[in-house]
Write a protein that holds these residues in place. Structure first.
Motif, PDB file in Angstrom:
ATOM      1  N   GLY A  51      28.764  45.099  43.544  1.00 44.54           N
ATOM      2  CA  GLY A  51      29.948  44.201  42.723  1.00 44.54           C
ATOM      3  C   GLY A  51      28.806  43.228  41.843  1.00 44.54           C
ATOM      4  N   GLU A  58      32.229  47.512  46.509  1.00 46.30           N
ATOM      5  CA  GLU A  58      33.214  48.313  46.187  1.00 46.30           C
ATOM      6  C   GLU A  58      33.179  49.879  46.520  1.00 46.30           C
ATOM      7  OE1 GLU A  58      33.774  47.812  42.109  1.00 46.30           O
ATOM      8  OE2 GLU A  58      34.437  45.382  42.460  1.00 46.30           O
ATOM      9  N   ARG A  74      41.100  52.071  46.420  1.00 45.92           N
ATOM     10  CA  ARG A  74      39.905  51.191  46.285  1.00 45.92           C
ATOM     11  C   ARG A  74      40.034  50.324  47.604  1.00 45.92           C
ATOM     12  NH1 ARG A  74      39.062  49.386  40.530  1.00 45.92           N
ATOM     13  NH2 ARG A  74      37.058  48.869  41.434  1.00 45.92           N
ATOM     14  N   ALA A  76      37.207  47.072  49.243  1.00 47.57           N
ATOM     15  CA  ALA A  76      35.906  46.079  49.024  1.00 47.57           C
ATOM     16  C   ALA A  76      35.598  45.166  50.307  1.00 47.57           C
ATOM     17  CB  ALA A  76      36.487  45.145  47.998  1.00 47.57           C
ATOM     18  N   TYR A  98      42.040  46.143  44.651  1.00 52.67           N
ATOM     19  CA  TYR A  98      41.716  46.742  45.733  1.00 52.67           C
ATOM     20  C   TYR A  98      42.968  47.153  46.688  1.00 52.67           C
ATOM     21  CZ  TYR A  98      37.143  44.867  44.472  1.00 52.67           C
ATOM     22  OH  TYR A  98      36.333  44.718  43.536  1.00 52.67           O
TER      23      TYR A  98
END
Length: 189
Positions: A51, A58, A74, A76, A98
């Motif tokens: 990131g 990520e 997604r 993170a 996310y």
């Protein structure tokens, strides 16, 4: 735990990921298996996109419409208050992309947490953190799936209740008291 000078403790292990303990990796692998039919070994490092800084990572699983996954999934890992504040702002603005986020208050996760000893005088804290991260990366990885049997034994022996039962919930859960204002409420999230 492992010492920086080479001493070891056999039971020490890593679940992978950052210094948070790697629960994100466990969730990622299980989502990959259950939704996409992908087996990702715990010995395989997960690919991630860095990131804005080293404390934001990520991870993405691909879309697979044939399996009912119409878009990428997604994840993170977000460490440190500054990054958490940015995440909260994105959530409030409905711009968070996310599906799962692992959050740790300490920069670099638990490897740089308040429980770490202070470095000796004259030693750069970043040097100590690098050594801690290197030791963490060398540690054997835990397989949370294999730990289920051990957890089951804890329920049988110590808790004497079935997982999810009212007796187990009384043992597992904490309670809280609502406060009118806290120090966190004064922060500009």
């Amino acid at each position: 735990l492992d010492t920086l000078d080479g001493g070891t403790q056999e039971d020490f292990g890593s679940s992978g990921g950052g210094g948070a303990g790697g629960y994100l990796e466990y969730v990622y692998r299980n989502v990959a298996k259950e939704l996409l039919g992908l087996e990702i070994s715990i010995s395989d490092a997960l690919e991630f996109k860095q990131g804005r800084n080293a404390d934001v990572r990520e991870f993405t699983l691909p879309a697979d419409p044939a399996r009912g996954v119409p878009r990428p999934i997604r994840f993170a890992a977000v460490y440190g208050f500054r990054n958490i504040q940015n995440l909260i702002r994105k959530i409030k603005a409905k711009r968070c992309v996310y599906d799962y986020v692992e959050v740790m208050a300490c920069p670099s996760g638990c490897n740089n947490g308040g429980g770490q000893g202070k470095p000796p005088p004259g030693v750069d804290p970043r040097e100590v953190l690098e050594k801690v991260e290197a030791k963490y990366a060398e540690a054997p990885r835990w397989d949370f799936g294999e730990m289920r049997e051990s957890v089951g034994k804890v329920y049988e022996g110590a808790i004497k209740a079935e997982p999810g039962s009212e007796a187990a919930k009384r043992f597992e859960q904490t309670s809280f008291v609502v406060r009118e204002q806290s120090a966190a409420a004064a922060l500009n999230w």
